[in-house]
Design a protein around this motif. Structure first.
Motif, PDB file in Angstrom:
ATOM      1  N   MET A 190       0.834  -1.172   0.000  1.00  0.00           N
ATOM      2  CA  MET A 190       0.000   0.000   0.000  1.00  0.00           C
ATOM      3  C   MET A 190       0.883   1.241   0.000  1.00  0.00           C
ATOM      4  O   MET A 190       1.938   1.243   0.597  1.00  0.00           O
ATOM      5  CB  MET A 190      -0.888   0.006   1.238  1.00  0.00           C
ATOM      6  CG  MET A 190      -1.942  -1.085   1.256  1.00  0.00           C
ATOM      7  SD  MET A 190      -2.841  -1.169   2.825  1.00  0.00           S
ATOM      8  CE  MET A 190      -1.598  -1.946   3.869  1.00  0.00           C
ATOM      9  N   ASP A 223      -4.010   1.129  -2.663  1.00  0.00           N
ATOM     10  CA  ASP A 223      -3.352  -0.089  -3.109  1.00  0.00           C
ATOM     11  C   ASP A 223      -2.406   0.293  -4.245  1.00  0.00           C
ATOM     12  O   ASP A 223      -2.767   1.113  -5.105  1.00  0.00           O
ATOM     13  CB  ASP A 223      -4.371  -1.103  -3.624  1.00  0.00           C
ATOM     14  CG  ASP A 223      -5.240  -1.686  -2.523  1.00  0.00           C
ATOM     15  OD1 ASP A 223      -5.165  -1.217  -1.371  1.00  0.00           O
ATOM     16  OD2 ASP A 223      -6.009  -2.615  -2.829  1.00  0.00           O
ATOM     17  N   ASP A 239       3.069  -1.116   5.525  1.00  0.00           N
ATOM     18  CA  ASP A 239       2.390  -2.341   5.945  1.00  0.00           C
ATOM     19  C   ASP A 239       1.116  -1.953   6.696  1.00  0.00           C
ATOM     20  O   ASP A 239       0.891  -0.778   7.010  1.00  0.00           O
ATOM     21  CB  ASP A 239       3.320  -3.213   6.785  1.00  0.00           C
ATOM     22  CG  ASP A 239       3.785  -2.548   8.070  1.00  0.00           C
ATOM     23  OD1 ASP A 239       3.158  -1.577   8.535  1.00  0.00           O
ATOM     24  OD2 ASP A 239       4.791  -3.017   8.628  1.00  0.00           O
ATOM     25  N   PRO A 240       0.249  -2.926   6.999  1.00  0.00           N
ATOM     26  CA  PRO A 240      -1.014  -2.606   7.670  1.00  0.00           C
ATOM     27  C   PRO A 240      -0.847  -1.854   8.988  1.00  0.00           C
ATOM     28  O   PRO A 240      -1.628  -0.942   9.283  1.00  0.00           O
ATOM     29  CB  PRO A 240      -1.655  -3.981   7.901  1.00  0.00           C
ATOM     30  CG  PRO A 240      -1.124  -4.816   6.780  1.00  0.00           C
ATOM     31  CD  PRO A 240       0.298  -4.343   6.592  1.00  0.00           C
ATOM     32  N   GLU A 243      -9.043  -2.442  -2.355  1.00  0.00           N
ATOM     33  CA  GLU A 243      -9.577  -3.459  -1.450  1.00  0.00           C
ATOM     34  C   GLU A 243      -8.684  -3.674  -0.233  1.00  0.00           C
ATOM     35  O   GLU A 243      -9.178  -3.802   0.890  1.00  0.00           O
ATOM     36  CB  GLU A 243      -9.801  -4.771  -2.200  1.00  0.00           C
ATOM     37  CG  GLU A 243     -10.941  -4.664  -3.191  1.00  0.00           C
ATOM     38  CD  GLU A 243     -11.291  -5.980  -3.839  1.00  0.00           C
ATOM     39  OE1 GLU A 243     -11.029  -7.041  -3.244  1.00  0.00           O
ATOM     40  OE2 GLU A 243     -11.842  -5.940  -4.950  1.00  0.00           O
ATOM     41  N   GLU A 244      -7.372  -3.734  -0.427  1.00  0.00           N
ATOM     42  CA  GLU A 244      -6.474  -3.956   0.703  1.00  0.00           C
ATOM     43  C   GLU A 244      -6.475  -2.754   1.648  1.00  0.00           C
ATOM     44  O   GLU A 244      -6.619  -2.916   2.866  1.00  0.00           O
ATOM     45  CB  GLU A 244      -5.047  -4.236   0.236  1.00  0.00           C
ATOM     46  CG  GLU A 244      -4.101  -4.522   1.387  1.00  0.00           C
ATOM     47  CD  GLU A 244      -2.667  -4.771   0.952  1.00  0.00           C
ATOM     48  OE1 GLU A 244      -1.891  -5.234   1.804  1.00  0.00           O
ATOM     49  OE2 GLU A 244      -2.307  -4.497  -0.216  1.00  0.00           O
ATOM     50  N   SER A 245      -6.333  -1.565   1.105  1.00  0.00           N
ATOM     51  CA  SER A 245      -6.274  -0.359   1.932  1.00  0.00           C
ATOM     52  C   SER A 245      -7.547  -0.166   2.742  1.00  0.00           C
ATOM     53  O   SER A 245      -7.500   0.061   3.957  1.00  0.00           O
ATOM     54  CB  SER A 245      -6.043   0.871   1.048  1.00  0.00           C
ATOM     55  OG  SER A 245      -4.811   0.774   0.379  1.00  0.00           O
ATOM     56  N   GLY A 299      -9.766  -2.474   3.355  1.00  0.00           N
ATOM     57  CA  GLY A 299      -9.901  -3.645   4.228  1.00  0.00           C
ATOM     58  C   GLY A 299      -9.118  -3.508   5.518  1.00  0.00           C
ATOM     59  O   GLY A 299      -9.598  -3.909   6.593  1.00  0.00           O
ATOM     60  N   VAL A 300      -7.930  -2.946   5.452  1.00  0.00           N
ATOM     61  CA  VAL A 300      -7.120  -2.729   6.654  1.00  0.00           C
ATOM     62  C   VAL A 300      -7.848  -1.793   7.615  1.00  0.00           C
ATOM     63  O   VAL A 300      -7.905  -2.033   8.817  1.00  0.00           O
ATOM     64  CB  VAL A 300      -5.724  -2.170   6.273  1.00  0.00           C
ATOM     65  CG1 VAL A 300      -5.010  -1.573   7.469  1.00  0.00           C
ATOM     66  CG2 VAL A 300      -4.875  -3.258   5.637  1.00  0.00           C
ATOM     67  N   GLU A 311     -10.837  -3.696   9.157  1.00  0.00           N
ATOM     68  CA  GLU A 311     -10.357  -4.668  10.158  1.00  0.00           C
ATOM     69  C   GLU A 311      -9.962  -3.991  11.460  1.00  0.00           C
ATOM     70  O   GLU A 311     -10.180  -4.540  12.540  1.00  0.00           O
ATOM     71  CB  GLU A 311      -9.158  -5.445   9.612  1.00  0.00           C
ATOM     72  CG  GLU A 311      -9.502  -6.574   8.683  1.00  0.00           C
ATOM     73  CD  GLU A 311     -10.078  -7.765   9.419  1.00  0.00           C
ATOM     74  OE1 GLU A 311      -9.536  -8.160  10.474  1.00  0.00           O
ATOM     75  OE2 GLU A 311     -11.082  -8.306   8.929  1.00  0.00           O
ATOM     76  N   THR A 337     -13.196  -1.284  -7.594  1.00  0.00           N
ATOM     77  CA  THR A 337     -12.452  -1.105  -6.351  1.00  0.00           C
ATOM     78  C   THR A 337     -13.338  -0.534  -5.251  1.00  0.00           C
ATOM     79  O   THR A 337     -14.525  -0.288  -5.448  1.00  0.00           O
ATOM     80  CB  THR A 337     -11.206  -0.223  -6.572  1.00  0.00           C
ATOM     81  OG1 THR A 337     -10.306  -0.390  -5.489  1.00  0.00           O
ATOM     82  CG2 THR A 337     -11.569   1.237  -6.748  1.00  0.00           C
TER      83      THR A 337
END
Length: 100
Positions: free
Chosen positions: A1, A18, A49-50, A68-70, A72-73, A76, A91
């Motif tokens: 990211m 991302d 990193d997250p 999605e990753e960004s 999602g972190v 979470e 996205t």
């Protein structure tokens, strides 16, 4: 990211994207977002990193997240409410404003 922080007169602006979203444009009806190098990348951006993303988001006044990753972190970590996330094209996009 990719993580980028900017101090503004209103507080800390954080952008997270991302890596594979950089340079892409996503659209869904009247809503579109272009993930530009000027806003999300550049020399000031760093690979993160997250844990670094979460730490930065907790200090932010305002944040923009794409991918999605960004996103999602942030979900979470309990920073972004999943029900408030936009699906824009292929996205995810979220905005964050801390009222302090």
């Amino acid at each position: 990211m990719l993580l980028r922080e900017r101090e503004t007169p209103e507080g800390l602006l954080v952008s997270v994207a991302d890596t594979d979203c950089l340079g892409e444009t996503y659209a869904n009806g009247d809503v579109s977002i272009t993930v530009t190098e000027e806003f999300y990348g550049g020399e000031e951006a760093e690979e993160a990193d997250p844990e670094a993303v979460v730490e930065s988001l907790t200090r932010a006044t305002v944040a923009n997240l794409v991918g999605e990753e960004s996103v999602g972190v942030a979900i979470e970590a309990g920073i972004v409410d999943e029900t408030r996330v936009l699906e824009v094209g292929e996205t995810l996009h979220a905005q964050l404003l801390w009222m302090r």
